[in-house]
Design an enzyme around this catalytic site. Structure first.
Site, short mmCIF file in Angstrom:
data_model
loop_
_atom_site.label_atom_id
_atom_site.label_comp_id
_atom_site.label_asym_id
_atom_site.label_seq_id
_atom_site.Cartn_x
_atom_site.Cartn_y
_atom_site.Cartn_z
N HIS A 146 -5.05 -3.07 6.54
CA HIS A 146 -4.40 -1.86 5.96
C HIS A 146 -4.90 -0.57 6.87
O HIS A 146 -4.38 0.53 6.37
CB HIS A 146 -5.37 -1.38 4.66
CG HIS A 146 -6.51 -1.08 4.49
ND1 HIS A 146 -7.90 -1.93 4.76
CD2 HIS A 146 -7.21 -0.14 4.34
CE1 HIS A 146 -8.79 -1.19 4.90
NE2 HIS A 146 -8.54 -0.20 4.56
C1 UD1 Z 1 -7.94 4.42 1.60
C2 UD1 Z 1 -9.10 4.83 2.22
C3 UD1 Z 1 -9.63 3.75 3.47
C4 UD1 Z 1 -10.13 2.59 2.42
C5 UD1 Z 1 -8.54 1.98 1.83
C6 UD1 Z 1 -8.96 1.03 0.77
C7 UD1 Z 1 -9.09 7.25 3.07
C8 UD1 Z 1 -8.95 8.37 4.20
N1 UD1 Z 1 -8.73 5.94 3.20
O1 UD1 Z 1 -6.93 3.96 2.50
O2 UD1 Z 1 -10.87 4.30 3.76
O3 UD1 Z 1 -10.45 1.72 3.41
O4 UD1 Z 1 -8.48 3.21 0.85
O5 UD1 Z 1 -7.80 0.32 0.25
O6 UD1 Z 1 -9.63 7.68 1.89
N2 UD1 Z 1 -0.53 3.50 -2.28
C9 UD1 Z 1 -0.08 2.68 -3.33
N3 UD1 Z 1 -0.97 2.49 -4.53
C10 UD1 Z 1 -2.14 2.98 -4.42
C11 UD1 Z 1 -2.65 3.64 -3.32
C12 UD1 Z 1 -1.97 3.89 -2.38
O7 UD1 Z 1 1.04 2.30 -3.30
O8 UD1 Z 1 -3.05 2.73 -5.40
C13 UD1 Z 1 0.36 3.60 -1.04
C14 UD1 Z 1 0.97 4.79 -0.88
O9 UD1 Z 1 2.03 4.70 -0.42
C15 UD1 Z 1 -0.08 5.72 0.00
C16 UD1 Z 1 -0.58 4.26 1.01
O10 UD1 Z 1 -0.62 3.24 0.10
O11 UD1 Z 1 0.68 6.45 0.73
C17 UD1 Z 1 -1.88 4.75 1.61
O12 UD1 Z 1 -2.85 4.95 0.30
P1 UD1 Z 1 -4.18 6.01 0.81
O13 UD1 Z 1 -4.95 6.17 -0.40
O14 UD1 Z 1 -3.68 7.41 1.39
O15 UD1 Z 1 -4.87 5.26 1.77
P2 UD1 Z 1 -5.48 3.84 1.99
O16 UD1 Z 1 -4.68 3.26 3.30
O17 UD1 Z 1 -5.29 2.96 0.95
#
Ligand code: UD1
Length: 375
Positions: A206
């Site tokens: 991820h």
């Molecule tokens: C975040 C953390 C990372 C951690 C990871 C675990 C930061 C900078 N990053 O990264 O350290 O290892 O979580 O999973 O805080 N999305 C969904 N559903 C959700 C959450 C996210 O669909 O519940 C999608 C969205 O399109 C979003 C993307 O995933 O834009 C990324 O989510 P985001 O929370 O920005 O960062 P992670 O990659 O999950």
């Protein structure tokens, strides 16, 4: 009674807060409030974890959702400032290195509320990782720095942190794992997936550096597809990764690999039942590097570096990077019976949260123990 405010935001936070919450509740010396920022949301990225970990649902939800780093961090800060002013906690406890962690730390610190950081001192040395920036900022302003391994203490001392603020407490994530393992092993997860104990691998991906670049992601998926021709690989797909596979048109690589079993993200217990019975783990997650070390299962870390060097020096982890040829070769070495043996690091004993609960109670004057001897 003095009050501790805990913050959870993203998936890897839940299993760190749960044992601390339970240990503080058992002592009955402090009151607690849990705030969920909503950085992760929905049943599989959030809700299932509270029932799996045996803790109540959060008391407050900030519903910040997904956004750019600046926007997500700012939204948490704005909402969290209001919460802190209303709740008036005596200590704010943050865990890990996600955006919710740094946002809450900045708010607490500016309101002069004592701040504790659980999992302090970890450093990858790679400032292109958003988490590394978060770690540096939080550790700079925290009052209590609780480290999971001695390398954390060394890093903090090198950065000039006062040694009286640093406490080596061990790894809270392993507390959760040990508490949940029996229940996880009773689940029918393997039968449901049609796989057999010790005869499959598990993969997670991820990190933006791995999944946002089509060339890197394509190379990794190609290597996984090759490995899956010798050993089935279960691959629960993070939403960020799912989106990038679609956008980069990489579905054909997967269609060509029936042994690569893509699934939706799993709950904590289901995932633990998978990892604890696997032959091999391949990941770019920090937490999974630690869990595989504690489980004694070979782990290949698909990154160029790690903020958790103890998993390599002591545990079963190998840093292999993202070059598909190397990934494939290292996986085949393990399948050929040449796995790395590791041991469990000090204080990864299931009691880290108890040490933290005692430290918090002592710090807040609810218990009289010498702070240094409590950890
Ligand atoms: C975040 C953390 C990372 C951690 C990871 C675990 C930061 C900078 N990053 O990264 O350290 O290892 O979580 O999973 O805080 N999305 C969904 N559903 C959700 C959450 C996210 O669909 O519940 C999608 C969205 O399109 C979003 C993307 O995933 O834009 C990324 O989510 P985001 O929370 O920005 O960062 P992670 O990659 O999950």
């Amino acid at each position: 009674m003095k009050k501790v405010l805990h913050v959870v935001g993203a998936r890897p936070n839940y299993m760190k807060v749960a044992p601390i919450y339970k240990a503080i509740a058992q002592r009955g010396l402090l009151s607690q409030v849990v705030v969920h920022t909503g950085q992760h949301y929905g049943a599989q990225m959030s809700d299932v974890f509270f029932s799996d970990l045996g803790i109540p649902s959060p008391d407050l939800h900030l519903n910040v959702g997904s956004a750019s780093h600046a926007e997500q961090t700012a939204r948490v800060m704005i909402a969290m400032e209001k919460v802190c002013l209303e709740q008036k906690p005596d200590l704010v406890s943050v865990v890990g290195d996600v955006n919710s962690t740094v946002a809450t730390a900045l708010v607490a610190s500016k309101l002069n509320i004592p701040l504790a950081h659980v999992e302090a001192g970890l450093r990858s040395g790679d400032r292109r990782m958003p988490e590394e920036i978060n770690r540096l900022v939080v550790d700079r302003i925290a009052d209590l720095l609780l480290t999971p391994s001695p390398d954390g203490d060394v890093n903090l001392l090198r950065e000039g942190v006062d040694k009286d603020r640093i406490h080596f407490v061990g790894n809270v994530m392993i507390d959760s794992m040990l508490q949940a393992r029996d229940a996880a092993l009773r689940l029918p997860t393997l039968q449901q997936l049609g796989i057999v104990k010790g005869e499959y691998g598990v993969c997670t991906l991820h990190r933006p550096s791995n999944v946002d670049d089509p060339k890197v992601l394509g190379g990794l998926l190609g290597a996984l597809a090759d490995v899956s021709r010798r050993l089935p690989i279960v691959f629960p797909v993070h939403p960020r990764t799912r989106k990038m596979i679609e956008e980069c048109g990489l579905q054909p690589v997967l269609d060509d690999a029936p042994g690569l079993l893509l699934r939706e993200p799993l709950g904590y217990l289901e995932f633990l039942s998978l990892t604890s019975q696997a032959r091999l783990i391949m990941t770019d997650s920090g937490g999974l590097q630690e869990e595989s070390t504690a489980l004694g299962i070979p782990c290949l870390t698909l990154r160029e570096n790690t903020e958790r060097p103890i998993t390599v020096e002591v545990g079963s982890n190998i840093i292999v990077g993202t070059d598909p040829t190397r990934v494939r070769a290292e996986a085949f070495r393990i399948l050929d019976g040449k796995s790395k043996q590791g041991r469990i690091p000090d204080k990864w004993d299931g009691k880290a949260a108890e040490r933290i609960a005692d430290l918090y109670a002592t710090y807040l004057g609810a218990m009289s123990v010498d702070l240094r001897s409590a950890a």
